[in-house]
Motif scaffolding. Sequence first.
Motif, PDB file in Angstrom:
ATOM      1  N   PRO A   1       0.822  -1.279   0.086  1.00 32.58           N
ATOM      2  CA  PRO A   1       0.021   0.088  -0.074  1.00 32.58           C
ATOM      3  C   PRO A   1       0.856   1.214  -0.126  1.00 32.58           C
ATOM      4  CG  PRO A   1       0.329  -1.053   2.010  1.00 32.58           C
ATOM      5  CD  PRO A   1       0.809  -1.890   1.310  1.00 32.58           C
ATOM      6  N   THR A   2       0.218   2.362  -0.325  1.00 29.25           N
ATOM      7  CA  THR A   2       0.895   3.793  -0.103  1.00 29.25           C
ATOM      8  C   THR A   2       0.949   4.069   1.139  1.00 29.25           C
ATOM      9  OG1 THR A   2       1.471   5.882  -1.133  1.00 29.25           O
ATOM     10  CG2 THR A   2      -0.985   5.080  -0.574  1.00 29.25           C
ATOM     11  N   PHE A   3       1.727   5.055   1.518  1.00 31.24           N
ATOM     12  CA  PHE A   3       1.557   5.617   3.088  1.00 31.24           C
ATOM     13  C   PHE A   3       1.751   6.918   2.867  1.00 31.24           C
ATOM     14  CE2 PHE A   3       5.974   4.242   2.090  1.00 31.24           C
ATOM     15  CZ  PHE A   3       6.855   5.549   2.652  1.00 31.24           C
ATOM     16  N   SER A   4       1.558   7.711   4.053  1.00 31.39           N
ATOM     17  CA  SER A   4       1.917   9.130   4.051  1.00 31.39           C
ATOM     18  C   SER A   4       3.092   9.311   4.566  1.00 31.39           C
ATOM     19  CB  SER A   4       0.773   9.937   5.041  1.00 31.39           C
ATOM     20  OG  SER A   4      -0.417   9.636   4.599  1.00 31.39           O
TER      21      SER A   4
ATOM     22  N   HIS B   1       7.854   0.341  16.859  1.00 33.05           N
ATOM     23  CA  HIS B   1       7.667   1.276  15.623  1.00 33.05           C
ATOM     24  C   HIS B   1       8.881   1.688  14.996  1.00 33.05           C
ATOM     25  CE1 HIS B   1       3.626   0.909  17.347  1.00 33.05           C
ATOM     26  NE2 HIS B   1       4.003   1.320  18.522  1.00 33.05           N
ATOM     27  N   TYR B   2       8.876   1.728  13.739  1.00 34.38           N
ATOM     28  CA  TYR B   2      10.149   2.398  12.959  1.00 34.38           C
ATOM     29  C   TYR B   2       9.589   3.169  12.032  1.00 34.38           C
ATOM     30  CZ  TYR B   2      13.189  -0.612  15.728  1.00 34.38           C
ATOM     31  OH  TYR B   2      13.835  -1.251  16.637  1.00 34.38           O
ATOM     32  N   SER B   3       9.956   4.574  11.965  1.00 38.97           N
ATOM     33  CA  SER B   3       9.554   5.254  10.832  1.00 38.97           C
ATOM     34  C   SER B   3       9.889   4.904   9.429  1.00 38.97           C
ATOM     35  CB  SER B   3      10.203   6.789  11.070  1.00 38.97           C
ATOM     36  OG  SER B   3       9.655   7.358  12.353  1.00 38.97           O
ATOM     37  N   LEU B   4       9.348   5.120   8.504  1.00 34.12           N
ATOM     38  CA  LEU B   4       9.498   4.859   7.259  1.00 34.12           C
ATOM     39  C   LEU B   4      10.493   5.843   6.690  1.00 34.12           C
ATOM     40  CD1 LEU B   4       6.116   3.515   6.299  1.00 34.12           C
ATOM     41  CD2 LEU B   4       8.091   1.976   5.677  1.00 34.12           C
ATOM     42  N   SER B   5      11.592   5.370   6.061  1.00 33.46           N
ATOM     43  CA  SER B   5      12.637   6.667   5.692  1.00 33.46           C
ATOM     44  C   SER B   5      12.893   6.667   4.258  1.00 33.46           C
ATOM     45  CB  SER B   5      14.143   6.348   6.337  1.00 33.46           C
ATOM     46  OG  SER B   5      14.358   5.062   5.998  1.00 33.46           O
ATOM     47  N   ASP B   6      12.061   6.105   3.451  1.00 31.22           N
ATOM     48  CA  ASP B   6      12.040   6.024   2.042  1.00 31.22           C
ATOM     49  C   ASP B   6      10.580   6.896   1.536  1.00 31.22           C
ATOM     50  OD1 ASP B   6      12.976   6.269  -0.585  1.00 31.22           O
ATOM     51  OD2 ASP B   6      13.241   3.936  -0.571  1.00 31.22           O
ATOM     52  N   ALA B   7      10.655   7.414   0.078  1.00 34.45           N
ATOM     53  CA  ALA B   7       9.263   7.712  -0.244  1.00 34.45           C
ATOM     54  C   ALA B   7       8.456   6.845  -0.599  1.00 34.45           C
ATOM     55  CB  ALA B   7       9.571   8.680  -1.541  1.00 34.45           C
TER      56      ALA B   7
ATOM     57  N   PHE C   1       1.777  11.860  12.313  1.00 39.08           N
ATOM     58  CA  PHE C   1       2.771  12.990  12.198  1.00 39.08           C
ATOM     59  C   PHE C   1       3.157  12.772  10.441  1.00 39.08           C
ATOM     60  CE2 PHE C   1       7.517  13.827  11.700  1.00 39.08           C
ATOM     61  CZ  PHE C   1       7.359  15.217  12.202  1.00 39.08           C
ATOM     62  N   THR C   2       2.277  13.204   9.668  1.00 38.26           N
ATOM     63  CA  THR C   2       2.445  13.169   8.147  1.00 38.26           C
ATOM     64  C   THR C   2       2.514  14.595   7.297  1.00 38.26           C
ATOM     65  OG1 THR C   2       0.161  12.975   7.882  1.00 38.26           O
ATOM     66  CG2 THR C   2       1.338  11.091   8.453  1.00 38.26           C
ATOM     67  N   ALA C   3       3.001  14.416   6.368  1.00 39.20           N
ATOM     68  CA  ALA C   3       2.940  15.818   5.184  1.00 39.20           C
ATOM     69  C   ALA C   3       2.177  15.193   4.120  1.00 39.20           C
ATOM     70  CB  ALA C   3       4.543  15.827   4.945  1.00 39.20           C
TER      71      ALA C   3
ATOM     72  N   PRO D   1      11.961  10.109   9.539  1.00 43.93           N
ATOM     73  CA  PRO D   1      10.526  10.430   8.834  1.00 43.93           C
ATOM     74  C   PRO D   1      10.500  11.778   7.842  1.00 43.93           C
ATOM     75  CG  PRO D   1      10.223  11.015  11.244  1.00 43.93           C
ATOM     76  CD  PRO D   1      11.585  10.296  10.729  1.00 43.93           C
ATOM     77  N   LEU D   2      11.583  12.520   8.202  1.00 45.59           N
ATOM     78  CA  LEU D   2      11.638  13.963   7.575  1.00 45.59           C
ATOM     79  C   LEU D   2      12.110  13.717   6.221  1.00 45.59           C
ATOM     80  CD1 LEU D   2      12.984  16.183  10.390  1.00 45.59           C
ATOM     81  CD2 LEU D   2      10.754  15.730   9.546  1.00 45.59           C
ATOM     82  N   ILE D   3      13.304  12.761   5.809  1.00 53.35           N
ATOM     83  CA  ILE D   3      13.668  12.413   4.496  1.00 53.35           C
ATOM     84  C   ILE D   3      12.647  11.707   3.742  1.00 53.35           C
ATOM     85  CG2 ILE D   3      14.647  10.123   5.107  1.00 53.35           C
ATOM     86  CD1 ILE D   3      16.621  12.767   3.448  1.00 53.35           C
ATOM     87  N   SER D   4      11.739  10.992   4.398  1.00 47.06           N
ATOM     88  CA  SER D   4      10.644  10.439   3.652  1.00 47.06           C
ATOM     89  C   SER D   4       9.668  11.617   3.351  1.00 47.06           C
ATOM     90  CB  SER D   4       9.847   9.385   4.400  1.00 47.06           C
ATOM     91  OG  SER D   4       8.849   8.815   3.975  1.00 47.06           O
ATOM     92  N   MET D   5       9.456  12.491   4.015  1.00 52.96           N
ATOM     93  CA  MET D   5       8.690  13.688   3.610  1.00 52.96           C
ATOM     94  C   MET D   5       9.251  14.411   2.757  1.00 52.96           C
ATOM     95  SD  MET D   5       7.403  15.140   7.278  1.00 52.96           S
ATOM     96  CE  MET D   5       6.600  14.440   8.587  1.00 52.96           C
ATOM     97  N   ALA D   6      10.428  14.770   2.570  1.00 53.83           N
ATOM     98  CA  ALA D   6      11.333  15.376   1.673  1.00 53.83           C
ATOM     99  C   ALA D   6      11.268  14.648   0.099  1.00 53.83           C
ATOM    100  CB  ALA D   6      12.625  15.672   1.966  1.00 53.83           C
ATOM    101  N   LYS D   7      11.468  13.451   0.134  1.00 56.26           N
ATOM    102  CA  LYS D   7      11.664  12.684  -0.844  1.00 56.26           C
ATOM    103  C   LYS D   7      10.201  12.629  -1.634  1.00 56.26           C
ATOM    104  CE  LYS D   7      14.385   9.095  -1.340  1.00 56.26           C
ATOM    105  NZ  LYS D   7      15.069   7.779  -1.106  1.00 56.26           N
ATOM    106  N   GLY D   8       9.268  12.248  -0.650  1.00 59.38           N
ATOM    107  CA  GLY D   8       7.799  12.270  -1.118  1.00 59.38           C
ATOM    108  C   GLY D   8       7.329  13.451  -1.710  1.00 59.38           C
ATOM    109  N   ALA D   9       7.498  14.431  -1.152  1.00 57.35           N
ATOM    110  CA  ALA D   9       6.961  15.744  -1.365  1.00 57.35           C
ATOM    111  C   ALA D   9       7.574  16.106  -2.773  1.00 57.35           C
ATOM    112  CB  ALA D   9       7.127  16.942  -0.430  1.00 57.35           C
TER     113      ALA D   9
END
Length: 395
Positions: free
Chosen positions: A187-190, A211-217, A263-265, A284-292
């Motif tokens: 599935p996709t994720f935020s 719990h571990y934050s997803l670190s990729d887009a 905690f999502t962008a 989680p921030l690098i995931s936000m940057a790449k995803g955005a």
Amino acid sequence: MTTKMLSSQHVEQIKASAPVLAEKGEAITTRFYEQMFEAHPELLNIFNHRNQKQGTQPKALMQTLYAAAVNIENLESLLPTVKKIAHKHVALQVVPEQYPIVGHYLLKAMKEELGEAASDELLEAWGEAYEIVADIFIDAEKELYQETKDQPGGWNGFRPFVVDGITKESEGITSFYFKPEDGETLPTFSPGQYITLRVLLPDDQYTHLRHYSLSDAPDKDHFRISVKREASPDYPDGEISNFLHDQLNVGDQISISAPAGVFTADVNADDPIVLLGAGIGQTPLISMAKGALEANPERNIDFVYTTKNEENHALLEEMNVLNDQYENFRPHVRYTETDAHVDKELLHTIIEENDGQKFFLCGPGTFTADMKDILEQDLGISEERIEREMFKPFV
């Protein structure tokens, strides 16, 4: 919100008990956990053992009880907290049948710790209040379970994955790549969300959930987490991170629950964002940057990050790639051997250059608290524009 209502008498009794909870709440919740686990040891497969040993889980529950007592006439004010905890519960696979167990031992602990102050009327009031709060959680979690299962590639429960790759990112931080064992889609994720790993250590009777934050887009054929080794292999409080670093190998199977977290962008928005991270809080921030940026290459992003030194800067190469690919991605890195800190002069410059941003803070509690204070008190940023995530337990 539930349609059940407390009587005005019960409301007053609960509000009056708030000072007692502030004084004896931690003793109540500590006794609660001890007695509940003794009677229902199977629940140790869900609760974080480390947080029990350190006392952080009882403190988190005590704070929730106190907040419920203070806000008993306006439970709507607790909805943001309810939503966050509900995501944690779904990630842990909490089920409705477990709520009566919790309620029974919570009231039992209240009666024993409060002594004569625990009148039948007070316990009756708290019993009704607990049922109302439990129903709120159960309803919220039912909806989340349904949403998680119904999305393309979604599932409930723990799904078997295979370790597809392991990469040492820096001193003490390693990335793990997971693919579904069945080869089906994910599935996709935020960006900002986390997954939950279920680990059974050698010679351990109960499973450990982390719990571990997803670190990729999102929208890849894998999930990636980047894990900091906590302490050393012989230090029990870091046993899961050390197990992952030392004993998990490519090809191994591990069980994972679906992405969760608030905690999502929004990657489809256009507003500029500022990502403020310290240490492992950047995951989680690098995931936000790449995803955005993948969704909108023109979006303005400032990535403010602090860690001890370059050797401890995980995912530095990925930050450099983003910097090379996108003119509107601006990294601001500070290496500090002392406490993580970002000076307000830098933040003031960023705000002046690109007003109207939304801010995402992630890292140790002291770091996010300091950054929030600077943004609100010194720079005049409204609370609505700040999202903050800390790594701490939720009940």
